[in-house]
Every structure is written in C-alpha cells, then in structure tokens.
Design a protein around this motif. Structure first.
Motif, PDB file in Angstrom:
ATOM      1  N   ILE A  58      28.230  37.321  59.440  1.00 30.85           N
ATOM      2  CA  ILE A  58      27.053  36.454  59.313  1.00 30.85           C
ATOM      3  C   ILE A  58      27.239  35.546  58.101  1.00 30.85           C
ATOM      4  N   VAL A  66      20.408  34.912  66.585  1.00 31.70           N
ATOM      5  CA  VAL A  66      20.255  36.332  66.889  1.00 31.70           C
ATOM      6  C   VAL A  66      19.775  36.586  68.317  1.00 31.70           C
ATOM      7  N   GLU A  67      18.824  35.818  68.809  1.00 31.94           N
ATOM      8  CA  GLU A  67      18.297  36.071  70.156  1.00 31.94           C
ATOM      9  C   GLU A  67      19.356  35.822  71.220  1.00 31.94           C
ATOM     10  N   ARG A  95      21.898  38.632  71.120  1.00 30.62           N
ATOM     11  CA  ARG A  95      21.367  39.863  71.706  1.00 30.62           C
ATOM     12  C   ARG A  95      21.437  39.818  73.223  1.00 30.62           C
ATOM     13  N   CYS A 104      27.513  44.391  61.853  1.00 31.04           N
ATOM     14  CA  CYS A 104      27.422  43.116  61.157  1.00 31.04           C
ATOM     15  C   CYS A 104      27.981  43.238  59.744  1.00 31.04           C
ATOM     16  N   ILE A 143      18.419  40.993  61.254  1.00 30.21           N
ATOM     17  CA  ILE A 143      19.370  40.666  62.323  1.00 30.21           C
ATOM     18  C   ILE A 143      19.985  41.941  62.878  1.00 30.21           C
ATOM     19  N   CYS A 144      20.386  42.842  61.989  1.00 24.69           N
ATOM     20  CA  CYS A 144      20.953  44.120  62.432  1.00 24.69           C
ATOM     21  C   CYS A 144      19.968  44.887  63.298  1.00 24.69           C
ATOM     22  N   GLU A 195      17.597  43.669  65.144  1.00 23.80           N
ATOM     23  CA  GLU A 195      17.469  42.980  66.431  1.00 23.80           C
ATOM     24  C   GLU A 195      18.656  43.272  67.349  1.00 23.80           C
ATOM     25  N   LEU A 196      19.838  43.424  66.757  1.00 27.89           N
ATOM     26  CA  LEU A 196      21.057  43.607  67.553  1.00 27.89           C
ATOM     27  C   LEU A 196      21.421  45.071  67.742  1.00 27.89           C
TER      28      LEU A 196
END
Length: 285
Positions: free
Chosen positions: A39, A47-48, A51, A63, A94-95, A97-98
């Motif tokens: 990142i 991010v979306e 994913r 990440c 972010i982490c 979310e993923l």
C-alpha cells in the motif's frame, strides 16, 4: 516441508491502483497462494475494487505499507507523528476490509528517514507511543496483527535486527505487534539466520519476505534458505513466505532501493523462478 508461498504486488507495480487489478488473478494463475498488497498510499488504495476481485479469484492476501517523511512516527514534529498514526489507522481499515490478518512493512518510522546518528531514546518513546495507539485501534476494529519489518541500515536507523524489533513489540505491549523478517535485510544485519528466527520465536515471528541477497531470483544467491526454512519450521511459524522485488524501471522505488540493473527478464520471471526454487528447497528437506 510445506510453506504457504506468496508474491508481492511490487513485482508488477510500485503504486497499486484500479489498473492493476489483473495482478490478483495472475498471482493465483502463477501458483501463488497469497498476494501481498504493498500500500503506497492508504488514502488512494482502491479497497472496494480489490475486495471484489479477491472474492471472485479466491486467493488470500496480506498487506504491507511504508511510511514517509510526512507520516513519520519518530519525527520531532508532533503533527507529522499524528499524521503517521492516522495513515496507519487507515491502513488497518484497509486490512479489515480485505480480511488481511497482517499489516507489515516499515510502519514504525518514515522509510528512508535517517538522522545520521544512532536511534535516540526519545525516538524510541515516540515510536512506541504511536504504535501502541495504532495497535489498540487494530484490536478494537478487527483482528489485524501489525508486523514491524527490520530493514538495513541504509533505509532506517530505527529497527535493523530482530532483537531490537522484539523489544519494540514487547514495549508496545498490546500483543498484536510482531516482527516482519526479510532475508534481503537479514543477510546484511543479522549474525545468524537461525539466531534471528529463534530470537523472535513463535510468539513474535509474524511475517516473512523470502528475498535473495541481491533482490534477484530467490535461490540463486547467498541466502541460506535451507537453514532459514528449518529454523522457521522449528519455531512453529505457520504464516506466509512472500517473494518481493522491484523493477529498475520503477521511478521512485528503484531509486530508494538502489536497483540499478535488471535482476531477471521481468519481475514476473523473478517471482516464478523464485517460487520454483523455494518449493524445491522446501520439498527436499
């Protein structure tokens, strides 16, 4: 001996964006079980979209990130330290979310920030305090383990060896901060590959990059991978081992990492041949 091998997005791009989503299925196609998203900027990382492609592809991820002089937890400027905490919190989001269980990298100081003096006690206190705030946020918001990467003396004066990184983790004291080892840096700074792994032990060894001493194809240089793999196995580490390198054509990274010549026909060739070499070494143990 089985290990879960992965590949870093830096193999293909220095600033992952929507144009790079093809990398995700490509990593799986090449035989990797995991992709490490480097990142570059947590505020612009897609991010979306990432994913969605991860879900369709069915590959795991972790990440990493590198902080900058403007987001530096050991800066004497309080506003810069605050910016560092906020950037790290965004990387943690972010982490989450993923579903990435790990946030590694140079996440404890500005990458390339050098005072030309040894680390000070004040810098240590600033670094610990900032990391504790981020680690507490990570615990409250999800289940991310932050892994601090020991890198060589030309890239930081703050954490170069496993012994110091373990002490840093202990002083943060939240239980979700561990050590990120990288063979490229280890061969310059550690006295022993086994010794560094045992210093971390199962409790503090959180993440591994399996890079060659020249950042070339893993298994073709000086890194004692058999010794390293045996030590990693012996302490009970069961996380991923990820190949990372950079192309000399990268505008910023190549300069920061002093990559002046091609180390393989392409980054992808480096990763594929390295994967074959490392799997052969592990299979023969």
């Amino acid at each position: 001996m089985y290990f879960k091998f992965g590949v870093d997005s830096f193999i293909w791009t220095e600033n992952f964006n929507k144009e790079d989503l093809w990398i995700i299925p490509k990593a799986k196609e090449l035989g990797f079980e995991l992709i490490d998203f480097a990142i570059a900027n947590p505020y612009t990382f897609p991010v979306e979209a990432v994913r969605d492609v991860l879900d369709r592809t069915g590959i795991d991820c972790v990440c990493t990130t590198t902080l900058t002089k403007e987001t530096n937890p050991i800066s004497p400027d309080r506003e810069i330290r605050e910016a560092a905490v906020e950037a790290m919190k965004q990387a943690v989001r972010i982490c989450n979310e993923l579903n990435s269980p790990i946030l590694g990298g140079v996440n404890y100081a500005g990458w390339g920030y050098l005072t030309r003096k040894p680390r000070t006690e004040q810098e240590w206190q600033w670094g610990v305090e900032c990391m504790r705030r981020v680690a507490e946020y990570a615990m409250e918001s999800g289940n991310v383990t932050i892994c601090v990467e020991c890198v060589n003396r030309f890239e930081t004066h703050f954490l170069n060896i496993a012994e110091d990184a373990v002490r840093f983790c202990k002083e943060v004291g939240t239980g979700n901060v561990k050590v990120h080892l990288d063979c490229f840096h280890m061969i310059r700074e550690e006295k022993s590959f086994r010794g560094a792994v045992e210093t971390c032990g199962k409790e503090y060894l959180g993440y591994i990059h399996v890079n060659e001493n020249d950042r070339g194809i893993p298994g073709t240089g000086l890194v004692p991978f058999r010794e390293f793999f045996q030590a990693v196995h012996d302490v009970g580490y069961d996380g991923p081992l990820v190949i990372e390198s950079f192309d000399p054509g990268f505008k910023e990274l190549a300069g920061n990492c002093a990559i002046w010549r091609k180390l393989a026909g392409s980054g992808e060739e480096l990763a594929v041949k390295g994967l074959a070499n490392l799997k052969a070494i592990a299979a023969g143990m």
